[in-house]
Design an enzyme around this catalytic site. Sequence first.
Site, PDB file in Angstrom:
ATOM      1  N   HIS A 154      14.409  -0.661  18.087  1.00  0.00           N
ATOM      2  CA  HIS A 154      13.798  -0.153  19.322  1.00  0.00           C
ATOM      3  C   HIS A 154      12.975   1.106  19.060  1.00  0.00           C
ATOM      4  O   HIS A 154      11.914   1.285  19.648  1.00  0.00           O
ATOM      5  CB  HIS A 154      14.874   0.118  20.368  1.00  0.00           C
ATOM      6  N   CYS A 214      21.489  -9.766  29.419  1.00  0.00           N
ATOM      7  CA  CYS A 214      20.563  -9.934  28.306  1.00  0.00           C
ATOM      8  C   CYS A 214      21.119  -9.199  27.101  1.00  0.00           C
ATOM      9  O   CYS A 214      21.957  -8.304  27.245  1.00  0.00           O
ATOM     10  CB  CYS A 214      19.172  -9.435  28.667  1.00  0.00           C
ATOM     11  N   HIS A 249      20.818  -9.044  22.367  1.00  0.00           N
ATOM     12  CA  HIS A 249      20.197  -9.418  21.102  1.00  0.00           C
ATOM     13  C   HIS A 249      21.233 -10.180  20.284  1.00  0.00           C
ATOM     14  O   HIS A 249      22.360  -9.686  20.126  1.00  0.00           O
ATOM     15  CB  HIS A 249      19.789  -8.171  20.323  1.00  0.00           C
ATOM     16  N   GLU A 267      10.162  -8.033  22.228  1.00  0.00           N
ATOM     17  CA  GLU A 267      11.148  -9.103  22.139  1.00  0.00           C
ATOM     18  C   GLU A 267      10.533 -10.502  22.170  1.00  0.00           C
ATOM     19  O   GLU A 267       9.575 -10.751  22.901  1.00  0.00           O
ATOM     20  CB  GLU A 267      12.147  -8.986  23.293  1.00  0.00           C
TER      21      GLU A 267
END
Length: 174
Positions: free
Chosen positions: A21, A61, A63, A109
């Site tokens: 990030h 949500c 990763h 993303e």
Amino acid sequence: MTQIQAWVGDKLMPVDKTEAHARGLRHKAVSIFVMDGDKLLIQKRAAGRDHSAGKWSNTCCSHPDWDERPEHCAVRRLREELGITGLYPAHADRIEYRAEVAEGLIEHEVVEVYLAHVRPGMQITPDPHEVSETRWVGLYDLAAEVRRHPERFSKWLRIYMNEQMGRIFSTLIC
């Protein structure tokens, strides 16, 4: 240290989530939308989240971990964030976006988007470290609310509702 799947140059590699990030690296993600008819379960991110705290977002949500398949991540995060078990979301689409989500943090993303439909007796028990509040809202009401008050919502939910709604919810929109 959470290792996510990010591209460094042209190569997919395990990278620390915070580093991905901070550097704005393109990386894999999942977004899940749990529906009850035309109503969508949304969550308000807990105050302690690393970014977008206190913002309303989609059901959940995350990763995928370095060695995790996206569909397994979707099921895991429903359980971890909301205490939802027994749902197996269906893949709806793949969407890519890039957005600054906080001072110095960028989400770039490649998102595998999943839809799931509520099952009878489904319990929702949010983890207070992840989620401060949940609510059910009509899909079109949410789209209107996002347009009227964008500051209340995560950047990615704004993108989903303003730019990708037809793609994500194509099976639900007449």
